[in-house]
Scaffold this active site. Structure first.
Site, mmCIF file in Angstrom:
data_model
loop_
_atom_site.group_PDB
_atom_site.id
_atom_site.type_symbol
_atom_site.label_atom_id
_atom_site.label_comp_id
_atom_site.label_asym_id
_atom_site.label_seq_id
_atom_site.Cartn_x
_atom_site.Cartn_y
_atom_site.Cartn_z
ATOM 1 N N ARG A 127 9.569 -7.940 -11.897
ATOM 2 C CA ARG A 127 10.001 -9.072 -10.805
ATOM 3 C C ARG A 127 10.572 -8.251 -9.836
ATOM 4 N NH1 ARG A 127 12.185 -11.737 -7.166
ATOM 5 N NH2 ARG A 127 13.165 -13.672 -7.606
ATOM 6 N N HIS B 60 -12.279 -7.555 -3.705
ATOM 7 C CA HIS B 60 -12.308 -6.594 -5.017
ATOM 8 C C HIS B 60 -13.611 -6.706 -5.809
ATOM 9 C CE1 HIS B 60 -10.196 -4.832 -8.311
ATOM 10 N NE2 HIS B 60 -9.620 -5.565 -8.837
ATOM 11 N N ARG C 295 -17.286 7.437 -8.480
ATOM 12 C CA ARG C 295 -17.911 6.318 -9.309
ATOM 13 C C ARG C 295 -19.099 6.190 -8.419
ATOM 14 N NH1 ARG C 295 -13.477 1.879 -9.768
ATOM 15 N NH2 ARG C 295 -13.450 2.407 -7.642
ATOM 16 N N ARG D 61 0.952 -1.172 0.234
ATOM 17 C CA ARG D 61 -0.053 0.169 -0.186
ATOM 18 C C ARG D 61 0.828 1.203 -0.029
ATOM 19 N NH1 ARG D 61 -2.786 -3.078 0.025
ATOM 20 N NH2 ARG D 61 -4.445 -3.365 1.412
ATOM 21 N N HIS E 53 -11.404 1.532 1.071
ATOM 22 C CA HIS E 53 -10.572 1.551 -0.287
ATOM 23 C C HIS E 53 -8.985 1.499 0.118
ATOM 24 C CE1 HIS E 53 -9.092 2.122 -4.366
ATOM 25 N NE2 HIS E 53 -10.503 1.769 -4.734
ATOM 26 N N ARG F 228 -13.432 -4.064 -17.094
ATOM 27 C CA ARG F 228 -11.974 -3.898 -16.607
ATOM 28 C C ARG F 228 -11.022 -4.129 -17.919
ATOM 29 N NH1 ARG F 228 -9.967 -2.294 -12.064
ATOM 30 N NH2 ARG F 228 -11.828 -1.002 -12.073
ATOM 31 N N SER G 17 -6.848 -6.495 -10.077
ATOM 32 C CA SER G 17 -7.230 -7.130 -11.376
ATOM 33 C C SER G 17 -6.152 -6.600 -12.555
ATOM 34 C CB SER G 17 -8.561 -6.673 -11.792
ATOM 35 O OG SER G 17 -8.995 -5.620 -11.872
ATOM 36 N N ASN H 114 -17.419 2.862 -1.643
ATOM 37 C CA ASN H 114 -16.950 2.626 -2.726
ATOM 38 C C ASN H 114 -17.788 2.185 -3.936
ATOM 39 O OD1 ASN H 114 -16.949 -0.290 -3.254
ATOM 40 N ND2 ASN H 114 -15.452 -0.537 -1.427
ATOM 41 N N HIS I 245 -8.903 1.752 -13.320
ATOM 42 C CA HIS I 245 -8.640 2.379 -11.911
ATOM 43 C C HIS I 245 -7.013 2.678 -11.527
ATOM 44 C CE1 HIS I 245 -10.396 3.510 -7.733
ATOM 45 N NE2 HIS I 245 -11.088 4.167 -8.600
ATOM 46 N N ASP J 109 -18.841 -0.160 -5.445
ATOM 47 C CA ASP J 109 -19.282 -1.485 -5.327
ATOM 48 C C ASP J 109 -20.572 -1.562 -4.529
ATOM 49 O OD1 ASP J 109 -18.071 -3.138 -7.299
ATOM 50 O OD2 ASP J 109 -16.494 -3.548 -5.805
ATOM 51 N N LYS K 93 10.775 -6.445 -31.480
ATOM 52 C CA LYS K 93 10.200 -6.025 -30.333
ATOM 53 C C LYS K 93 9.220 -4.754 -30.742
ATOM 54 C CE LYS K 93 11.535 -5.407 -25.523
ATOM 55 N NZ LYS K 93 12.489 -5.260 -24.779
ATOM 56 N N VAL L 195 -17.739 -4.868 6.119
ATOM 57 C CA VAL L 195 -18.799 -4.406 5.281
ATOM 58 C C VAL L 195 -18.539 -4.261 3.929
ATOM 59 C CG1 VAL L 195 -20.554 -2.381 5.198
ATOM 60 C CG2 VAL L 195 -19.571 -3.321 7.533
HETATM 61 C C1 LIG Z 1 -13.683 -2.059 -7.078
HETATM 62 C C2 LIG Z 1 -12.990 -2.607 -6.004
HETATM 63 O O1 LIG Z 1 -12.291 -3.360 -5.785
HETATM 64 S S1 LIG Z 1 -13.516 -1.453 -4.566
HETATM 65 C C3 LIG Z 1 -13.124 -2.493 -2.896
HETATM 66 C C4 LIG Z 1 -14.371 -3.415 -2.995
HETATM 67 N N1 LIG Z 1 -14.246 -4.316 -1.672
HETATM 68 C C5 LIG Z 1 -14.820 -4.082 -0.726
HETATM 69 O O2 LIG Z 1 -15.964 -3.404 -0.542
HETATM 70 C C6 LIG Z 1 -14.845 -4.988 0.546
HETATM 71 C C7 LIG Z 1 -14.764 -4.390 1.739
HETATM 72 N N2 LIG Z 1 -13.583 -3.392 1.928
HETATM 73 C C8 LIG Z 1 -12.372 -3.856 2.451
HETATM 74 O O3 LIG Z 1 -12.234 -4.933 2.865
HETATM 75 C C9 LIG Z 1 -11.233 -2.971 2.627
HETATM 76 O O4 LIG Z 1 -11.628 -1.758 2.672
HETATM 77 C C10 LIG Z 1 -10.560 -3.106 1.129
HETATM 78 C C11 LIG Z 1 -9.768 -4.498 0.983
HETATM 79 C C12 LIG Z 1 -11.243 -2.690 0.028
HETATM 80 C C13 LIG Z 1 -9.180 -2.130 1.377
HETATM 81 O O5 LIG Z 1 -8.243 -2.867 2.259
HETATM 82 P P1 LIG Z 1 -7.196 -2.001 3.335
HETATM 83 O O6 LIG Z 1 -6.417 -1.012 2.064
HETATM 84 O O7 LIG Z 1 -6.400 -2.948 3.823
HETATM 85 O O8 LIG Z 1 -7.907 -1.101 4.196
HETATM 86 P P2 LIG Z 1 -7.678 -0.442 5.273
HETATM 87 O O9 LIG Z 1 -6.146 -0.135 5.306
HETATM 88 O O10 LIG Z 1 -8.710 0.673 5.551
HETATM 89 O O11 LIG Z 1 -7.807 -1.603 6.470
HETATM 90 C C14 LIG Z 1 -7.772 -1.390 7.876
HETATM 91 C C15 LIG Z 1 -8.388 -2.445 8.735
HETATM 92 O O12 LIG Z 1 -9.822 -1.933 8.461
HETATM 93 C C16 LIG Z 1 -10.655 -3.012 8.082
HETATM 94 N N3 LIG Z 1 -11.420 -2.639 7.104
HETATM 95 C C17 LIG Z 1 -11.408 -2.104 5.873
HETATM 96 N N4 LIG Z 1 -12.581 -2.001 5.298
HETATM 97 C C18 LIG Z 1 -13.322 -2.432 5.972
HETATM 98 C C19 LIG Z 1 -14.866 -2.638 5.734
HETATM 99 N N5 LIG Z 1 -15.398 -2.202 4.790
HETATM 100 N N6 LIG Z 1 -15.381 -3.053 6.777
HETATM 101 C C20 LIG Z 1 -15.046 -3.757 7.947
HETATM 102 N N7 LIG Z 1 -13.655 -3.429 8.445
HETATM 103 C C21 LIG Z 1 -12.858 -2.778 7.177
HETATM 104 C C22 LIG Z 1 -9.541 -3.923 7.260
HETATM 105 O O13 LIG Z 1 -10.183 -5.178 7.191
HETATM 106 C C23 LIG Z 1 -8.427 -3.672 8.442
HETATM 107 O O14 LIG Z 1 -8.332 -4.737 9.446
HETATM 108 P P3 LIG Z 1 -7.242 -5.334 10.140
HETATM 109 O O15 LIG Z 1 -6.384 -4.397 10.573
HETATM 110 O O16 LIG Z 1 -8.193 -6.305 11.404
HETATM 111 O O17 LIG Z 1 -6.747 -6.418 9.045
HETATM 112 O O1 LIG Z 2 -8.343 0.625 -6.898
HETATM 113 C C1 LIG Z 2 -8.531 -0.534 -6.391
HETATM 114 O O2 LIG Z 2 -7.939 -1.030 -5.571
HETATM 115 C C2 LIG Z 2 -9.968 -1.030 -6.345
HETATM 116 C C3 LIG Z 2 -10.916 -0.433 -7.279
HETATM 117 O O3 LIG Z 2 -11.527 0.377 -6.754
HETATM 118 C C4 LIG Z 2 -10.892 -0.829 -8.519
HETATM 119 O O4 LIG Z 2 -10.159 -1.638 -9.031
HETATM 120 O O5 LIG Z 2 -11.879 -0.289 -9.280
#
Ligand SMILES: CC(=O)SCCNC(=O)CCNC(=O)[C@H](O)C(C)(C)COP(=O)(O)OP(=O)(O)OC[C@H]1O[C@@H](n2cnc3c(N)ncnc32)[C@H](O)[C@@H]1OP(=O)(O)O
Ligand SMILES: O=C([O-])CC(=O)C(=O)O
Length: 458
Positions: A444, A295, A350, A66, A341, A424, A265, A396, A259, A398, A184, A336
């Site tokens: 790598r 994701h 979005r 990150r 994010h 995507r 992905s 976010n 994104h 989703d 190439k 949740v």
């Molecule tokens: C298009 C997309 O991909 S958008 C993302 C779609 N995914 C989701 O909506 C799933 C729910 N959200 C999440 O799990 C996370 O926010 C992620 C995976 C998107 C990002 O993860 P991270 O960058 O690690 O988030 P962050 O640094 O805020 O996490 C810190 C802590 O908060 C928790 N946390 C983050 N988001 C949430 C959430 N929505 N609900 C509960 N806990 C959460 C993490 O699990 C982590 O817990 P830990 O310390 O016990 O491991």
């Molecule tokens: O940017 C990210 O990590 C997740 C996301 O919102 C996407 O891929 O659309």
């Protein structure tokens, strides 16, 4: 922001005098743009290769990389507070300047693809020309149809999509040319052909999976050569008469197209592509990253979770009841879905654009699921802040993308990530073309064991 001003100015100029609007094809436009970018990168390499742009901290290595600025990605850059910009253009900018389908208002996949690939806003004529090219290439090879038809309906639609996309590599022109021996400097042209073929075939593949799983025996109509990519996708799915859903799909698919590069992905496609795997194999791998619940699968999870909430709290959908349900989810140790994010620190633009789509349509104000999703977004940030873990307590994309599909009749939410997968491809495949045009190397990074890391810091 200079780039944005330049792009917006060029659009208003070409709108003012339509006769100057370009009719060059996508390949011809890329041929013009690529040498400038190659030169920009060459200068960066020769003059600034040793410039330091940040530190690598232990937290980056153990925290899923990150915050580490470690990838080149051309088409879009994500600002943690403002959200995504495609070659400098924000989502509202894109909604203003990118051509839509005849009779439609929303951005379409072709105009977004053109912007992502070339950094230019296409003219109406260029957009239509690309739509036709994609429609002409849209049929699936019969063996892929048979393969997909042979899969069990119980196999998750995302697994089916990944299998279908990988099998399309049977016809990869890049792979065939590589075997023969090419320079190439020519890689990108074969990559572009494969990428366009793949994008063109995604609607037929994704719709075939939908019908096989949810409406077995329903024949797929032929691809309409006069329709845009997503107009055809909607028709193949059986929603061609539903203008609102078709417009929503156009917007959804354009917005999810890219994104920046670090999301799971896009990054997967880039990594696999860096080995010179063809676009079909690279994108198939990307789809399996998209299929994870943290994701792309989150859009399916959101609907599952919101319906479980609705069942528990019944018709009295008060903020207080939603709050209680949020705490129940958090206390049970689950995330949740649709909130948080890896990069964003504000509500996802979005999400805002899709909410605006809902606000503009009175029939959606009556939808119980859309209203529940909206109310949840009014309560969840405060709860997540109080919970105290999540760095970004805001919704976010989703959080809201699935409820509109559901309202308009596309109710099978296990299918929703497939739609994301159709989208995507626009960004991930664009970068594959650019990676080969810029001669980017095998990816790598250096890894370390915990012992090795400890040695470095003591
Ligand atoms: C298009 C997309 O991909 S958008 C993302 C779609 N995914 C989701 O909506 C799933 C729910 N959200 C999440 O799990 C996370 O926010 C992620 C995976 C998107 C990002 O993860 P991270 O960058 O690690 O988030 P962050 O640094 O805020 O996490 C810190 C802590 O908060 C928790 N946390 C983050 N988001 C949430 C959430 N929505 N609900 C509960 N806990 C959460 C993490 O699990 C982590 O817990 P830990 O310390 O016990 O491991
Ligand atoms: O940017 C990210 O990590 C997740 C996301 O919102 C996407 O891929 O659309």
């Amino acid at each position: 922001m200079l780039r944005r001003a330049h792009l917006l100015a060029s659009v208003s100029r070409s709108n003012g005098s339509k006769r100057f609007a370009s009719t060059k094809s996508l390949k011809e436009t890329l041929q013009e743009v690529i040498p400038g970018k190659q030169e920009q990168l060459r200068k960066l390499k020769t003059e600034h290769a040793q410039a330091v742009i940040g530190d690598v901290k232990v937290e980056n290595i153990i925290g899923g990389m990150r915050g580490l600025k470690a990838m080149l990605w051309e088409a879009s850059v994500l600002d943690p507070n403002e959200g995504i910009r495609f070659h400098g253009l924000s989502i509202p900018d894109c909604r203003k300047v990118l051509p839509s389908a005849p009779g439609g208002k929303e951005i379409i996949a072709e105009s977004m693809l053109w912007l992502l690939m070339t950094g230019k806003v296409p003219s109406e004529a260029q957009t239509r020309q690309l739509s036709r090219e994609l429609a002409e290439k849209g049929e699936l090879p019969p063996f892929v149809e048979k393969l997909v038809d042979s899969l069990p309906a119980t196999l998750h639609p995302m697994t089916q999509l990944g299998i279908g996309v990988a099998a399309l590599n049977h016809d990869s022109v890049f792979q065939a040319a590589y075997e023969k021996g090419i320079k190439k400097s020519e890689y990108w042209t074969y990559m572009l052909d494969d990428c366009l073929n793949l994008i063109a075939r995604l609607p037929a593949l994704a719709a075939r999976i939908y019908l096989n799983v949810y409406q077995p025996g329903t024949p797929l109509p032929a691809i309409n050569k006069d329709l845009d990519l997503i107009g055809n996708y909607s028709t193949l799915l059986g929603f061609g008469d539903n203008h609102n859903l078709t417009e929503y799909l156009r917007l959804y698919i354009a917005l999810h197209g890219d994104h920046e590069g670090g999301n799971a992905s896009a990054h997967t496609a880039h990594l696999v592509g860096s080995t010179l795997s063809d676009p079909y194999l690279s994108y198939s791998a990307a789809l399996f990253a998209l299929a994870g619940p943290l994701h792309g699968l989150a859009n399916q999870e959101v609907l599952r979770w919101q319906f479980a909430m609705q069942e528990e709290i019944g018709s009295d959908v008060s903020h207080e009841k939603i709050k209680e349900y949020l705490w129940k989810t958090l206390k049970s140790g689950q995330v949740v879905p649709g909130y948080g994010h890896g990069v964003l620190r504000n509500p996802d633009p979005r999400f805002i654009a899709l909410q605006e789509f809902c606000d503009a349509r009175p029939e959606l104000h009556e939808s119980s699921i859309i209203q529940l999703v909206k109310k949840t977004s009014e309560v969840a940030p405060a709860v997540l802040k109080e919970h105290g873990k999540t760095k970004n307590p805001y919704p976010n994309v989703d959080a809201t993308s699935g409820c509109v599909l559901y309202h308009y009749g596309l109710k099978e939410f296990k299918y929703y990530t497939v739609i994301f997968g159709v989208s995507r491809a626009l960004g991930a495949l664009t970068q594959l073309v650019w990676a080969r045009a810029l001669g980017l190397p095998l990816e790598r990074p250096k890894s370390l064991s915990i012992d090795a890391l400890e040695k470095l810091i003591t």
